[in-house]
Design a protein around this motif. Structure first.
Motif, PDB file in Angstrom:
ATOM      1  N   PRO A  70      -8.964  -1.508   1.935  1.00 55.16           N
ATOM      2  CA  PRO A  70      -7.684  -1.460   1.211  1.00 55.16           C
ATOM      3  C   PRO A  70      -7.817  -0.668  -0.091  1.00 55.16           C
ATOM      4  N   GLY A  71      -6.801   0.134  -0.365  1.00 51.24           N
ATOM      5  CA  GLY A  71      -6.778   0.911  -1.600  1.00 51.24           C
ATOM      6  C   GLY A  71      -7.570   2.193  -1.573  1.00 51.24           C
ATOM      7  N   ASP A  72      -8.215   2.515  -0.445  1.00 53.84           N
ATOM      8  CA  ASP A  72      -9.062   3.703  -0.342  1.00 53.84           C
ATOM      9  C   ASP A  72      -8.255   4.844   0.286  1.00 53.84           C
ATOM     10  N   ALA A  73      -7.635   5.658  -0.547  1.00 51.98           N
ATOM     11  CA  ALA A  73      -6.789   6.740  -0.052  1.00 51.98           C
ATOM     12  C   ALA A  73      -7.593   7.771   0.727  1.00 51.98           C
ATOM     13  N   ARG A  74      -8.818   8.023   0.318  1.00 52.10           N
ATOM     14  CA  ARG A  74      -9.638   9.019   1.015  1.00 52.10           C
ATOM     15  C   ARG A  74      -9.945   8.545   2.441  1.00 52.10           C
ATOM     16  N   ALA A  75     -10.320   7.282   2.601  1.00 53.73           N
ATOM     17  CA  ALA A  75     -10.616   6.753   3.934  1.00 53.73           C
ATOM     18  C   ALA A  75      -9.362   6.727   4.800  1.00 53.73           C
ATOM     19  N   LEU A  76      -8.234   6.401   4.201  1.00 49.73           N
ATOM     20  CA  LEU A  76      -6.982   6.389   4.958  1.00 49.73           C
ATOM     21  C   LEU A  76      -6.610   7.804   5.386  1.00 49.73           C
ATOM     22  N   ARG A  77      -6.854   8.790   4.515  1.00 57.53           N
ATOM     23  CA  ARG A  77      -6.572  10.179   4.876  1.00 57.53           C
ATOM     24  C   ARG A  77      -7.426  10.611   6.066  1.00 57.53           C
TER      25      ARG A  77
ATOM     26  N   GLY B 294       0.785  -1.231   0.000  1.00 60.00           N
ATOM     27  CA  GLY B 294       0.000   0.000   0.000  1.00 60.00           C
ATOM     28  C   GLY B 294       0.814   1.277   0.000  1.00 60.00           C
ATOM     29  N   LEU B 295       2.037   1.222  -0.474  1.00 52.94           N
ATOM     30  CA  LEU B 295       2.894   2.408  -0.453  1.00 52.94           C
ATOM     31  C   LEU B 295       2.305   3.539  -1.287  1.00 52.94           C
ATOM     32  N   ALA B 296       1.792   3.224  -2.478  1.00 50.67           N
ATOM     33  CA  ALA B 296       1.239   4.276  -3.341  1.00 50.67           C
ATOM     34  C   ALA B 296      -0.002   4.909  -2.705  1.00 50.67           C
ATOM     35  N   VAL B 297      -0.848   4.098  -2.086  1.00 52.06           N
ATOM     36  CA  VAL B 297      -2.057   4.622  -1.442  1.00 52.06           C
ATOM     37  C   VAL B 297      -1.681   5.531  -0.283  1.00 52.06           C
ATOM     38  N   LEU B 298      -0.701   5.121   0.501  1.00 52.43           N
ATOM     39  CA  LEU B 298      -0.270   5.938   1.635  1.00 52.43           C
ATOM     40  C   LEU B 298       0.343   7.250   1.159  1.00 52.43           C
ATOM     41  N   ALA B 299       1.119   7.199   0.086  1.00 53.37           N
ATOM     42  CA  ALA B 299       1.732   8.423  -0.434  1.00 53.37           C
ATOM     43  C   ALA B 299       0.666   9.439  -0.818  1.00 53.37           C
ATOM     44  N   GLU B 300      -0.469   8.958  -1.332  1.00 51.27           N
ATOM     45  CA  GLU B 300      -1.566   9.867  -1.681  1.00 51.27           C
ATOM     46  C   GLU B 300      -2.284  10.370  -0.434  1.00 51.27           C
ATOM     47  N   ALA B 301      -2.466   9.476   0.537  1.00 52.67           N
ATOM     48  CA  ALA B 301      -3.282   9.815   1.706  1.00 52.67           C
ATOM     49  C   ALA B 301      -2.562  10.717   2.698  1.00 52.67           C
ATOM     50  N   VAL B 302      -1.247  10.618   2.804  1.00 51.64           N
ATOM     51  CA  VAL B 302      -0.530  11.284   3.885  1.00 51.64           C
ATOM     52  C   VAL B 302      -0.241  12.750   3.589  1.00 51.64           C
ATOM     53  N   GLN B 303      -0.354  13.140   2.352  1.00 56.10           N
ATOM     54  CA  GLN B 303      -0.011  14.515   2.003  1.00 56.10           C
ATOM     55  C   GLN B 303      -0.919  15.507   2.740  1.00 56.10           C
ATOM     56  N   GLY B 304      -0.282  16.470   3.400  1.00 57.52           N
ATOM     57  CA  GLY B 304      -1.010  17.509   4.118  1.00 57.52           C
ATOM     58  C   GLY B 304      -1.485  17.100   5.496  1.00 57.52           C
ATOM     59  N   GLN B 305      -1.185  15.888   5.933  1.00 59.40           N
ATOM     60  CA  GLN B 305      -1.624  15.417   7.243  1.00 59.40           C
ATOM     61  C   GLN B 305      -0.604  15.795   8.321  1.00 59.40           C
ATOM     62  N   ASP B 306      -1.109  16.070   9.495  1.00 59.83           N
ATOM     63  CA  ASP B 306      -0.251  16.470  10.615  1.00 59.83           C
ATOM     64  C   ASP B 306       0.195  15.234  11.401  1.00 59.83           C
ATOM     65  N   VAL B 307       0.865  14.328  10.701  1.00 56.26           N
ATOM     66  CA  VAL B 307       1.369  13.115  11.329  1.00 56.26           C
ATOM     67  C   VAL B 307       2.629  12.676  10.592  1.00 56.26           C
ATOM     68  N   ALA B 308       3.645  12.302  11.337  1.00 53.99           N
ATOM     69  CA  ALA B 308       4.892  11.830  10.747  1.00 53.99           C
ATOM     70  C   ALA B 308       4.808  10.315  10.542  1.00 53.99           C
ATOM     71  N   VAL B 309       5.242   9.850   9.372  1.00 49.22           N
ATOM     72  CA  VAL B 309       5.201   8.425   9.055  1.00 49.22           C
ATOM     73  C   VAL B 309       6.611   7.949   8.732  1.00 49.22           C
ATOM     74  N   ARG B 310       7.043   6.915   9.432  1.00 53.47           N
ATOM     75  CA  ARG B 310       8.349   6.293   9.187  1.00 53.47           C
ATOM     76  C   ARG B 310       8.104   4.855   8.726  1.00 53.47           C
ATOM     77  N   TRP B 311       8.643   4.509   7.566  1.00 50.68           N
ATOM     78  CA  TRP B 311       8.455   3.177   7.001  1.00 50.68           C
ATOM     79  C   TRP B 311       9.757   2.400   7.174  1.00 50.68           C
ATOM     80  N   VAL B 312       9.678   1.290   7.894  1.00 54.40           N
ATOM     81  CA  VAL B 312      10.851   0.474   8.205  1.00 54.40           C
ATOM     82  C   VAL B 312      10.736  -0.849   7.466  1.00 54.40           C
ATOM     83  N   GLY B 313      11.664  -1.107   6.549  1.00 57.01           N
ATOM     84  CA  GLY B 313      11.644  -2.359   5.803  1.00 57.01           C
ATOM     85  C   GLY B 313      12.378  -2.222   4.489  1.00 57.01           C
ATOM     86  N   PRO B 314      12.653  -3.339   3.827  1.00 59.77           N
ATOM     87  CA  PRO B 314      13.374  -3.301   2.545  1.00 59.77           C
ATOM     88  C   PRO B 314      12.646  -2.444   1.513  1.00 59.77           C
ATOM     89  N   LEU B 315      13.412  -1.741   0.701  1.00 65.52           N
ATOM     90  CA  LEU B 315      12.836  -0.868  -0.323  1.00 65.52           C
ATOM     91  C   LEU B 315      12.721  -1.649  -1.628  1.00 65.52           C
TER      92      LEU B 315
END
Length: 344
Positions: free
Chosen positions: A289-296, A188-209
């Motif tokens: 899953p896949g719902d960027a608006r709901a995740l935002r 869900g990296l692409a969905v999160l990238a869309e959802a997190v923009q402009g949000q007042d929360v820091a996100v750290r992703w730990v794992g292989p790229l």
């Protein structure tokens, strides 16, 4: 003798974690029960061309035959995913059954039914592998129901984790969430990238790229900190610095990252994939899953709802205690094995 079959417990991943926790839990709880482990690891990691994968599989089957003859187990318990993993489990099950050894196939599959619906070959080989087994184990009721519609009976044995005596204290400061797992499209990296923009929360992703560089760049531009690989023993420190765990996956079974975070007293924002709908009740927020608006919207609530993080942290511990501890998982397995091993 119980023979556990799957990837080496020292590896990363959900099935390896299940094997490690089950092996160690049995050693502490039932030391009188003889347990052996057969790792299915391949020299090339199980990847490559079709001829190479077939050759790797043939070598695993040959080693398995030798181990069966050496250990003479009373029961074989095969832990596997879908696709190649399930086909390999079917081959190993056939070898064990030919020697008169009963077999349990334990599905930790995130995409089994999608694969079966998309390919008649996948359906035939998957059903064939499952029908060989004396018992089939799944992680949740949804999988049990779907297999039942195919005429395949199964039992639910959810994953479980140790429940610490006390939760991790919540840190101060601005809201921070951590994602644990490979940074890739399926997670869900692409969905999160869309959802997190402009949000007042820091996100750290730990794992292989593992995502394409363009997607990784897009995630960084959205403000996601991509930390790269993390050793399993470093995850508790990551959780200690965060206010909660985030899982935006498109497909999962019953991920240990969520259970371990909740047991440690971290609420979660997760997608309602696999068996997570039965786990996350008071301990966080579920979105499709896949719902960027709901995740935002879930991210907005996480950062702005008064007392929410504390309430979800406390609820997370209760959710795990209500059916997803390691002791409860071992209870279910011991009942399952009882007819063969006398462990009821």
């Amino acid at each position: 003798m119980l023979l556990l079959v799957g990837p080496s417990p020292e590896r990363a991943g959900g099935i390896a974690t299940w094997l490690r926790l089950t092996r160690d839990g049995l050693a502490a709880r039932a030391p009188e029960l003889p347990v052996a482990l057969f790792p299915t690891d391949k020299s090339g990691g199980g990847e490559g061309t079709l001829p190479r994968r077939l050759a790797d599989g043939a070598r695993v089957v040959a080693r398995f035959r030798a181990v069966l003859d050496e250990t003479r187990p009373t029961l074989v318990h095969l832990a596997c995913g879908s696709g190649w993993g399930l086909r390999e489990a079917g081959a190993l099950a056939a070898v064990a059954k030919a020697r008169g050894v009963p077999v349990v196939v334990h599905l930790h599959a995130a995409s089994l039914f999608e694969r079966m619906e998309g390919s008649s070959f996948e359906r035939l080989t998957s059903e064939g592998a499952l029908r060989i087994a004396d018992a089939v184990v799944v992680l949740g009721e949804l999988a049990r129901t779907r297999l039942g519609s195919l005429g395949i009976e199964s039992q639910v044995c959810p994953n479980g984790v140790p429940l610490p005596d006390s939760p991790l204290p919540l840190p101060g400061g601005a809201p921070r969430l951590v994602v644990v797992g490979a940074a890739e499209e399926r997670k869900g990296l692409a969905v999160l990238a869309e959802a997190v923009q402009g949000q007042d929360v820091a996100v750290r992703w730990v794992g292989p790229l593992r995502a394409p560089e363009a997607l990784l760049a897009r995630a960084r531009a959205a403000g996601i900190e991509l930390a790269g690989p993390c050793a399993p023993d470093a995850v508790p420190a990551e959780l200690a610095r965060a206010h909660g765990l985030l899982l935006p996956s498109l497909r999962e079974g019953l991920p240990y990252a969520v259970l371990e975070a909740m047991a440690a007293g971290r609420g979660v924002i997760a997608t309602s994939v696999g068996a997570l709908g039965a786990v996350v009740r008071d301990g966080g927020l579920l979105v499709q899953p896949g719902d960027a608006r709901a995740l935002r919207e879930a991210l907005r609530r996480w950062s702005q709802e008064p007392g929410g993080r504390e309430r979800w942290a406390a609820g997370a511990r209760r959710d795990v205690a209500d059916g997803f501890t390691l002791d409860q998982a071992l209870d279910a397995l011991m009942r399952l094995w009882g007819p063969w091993l006398g462990t009821t």
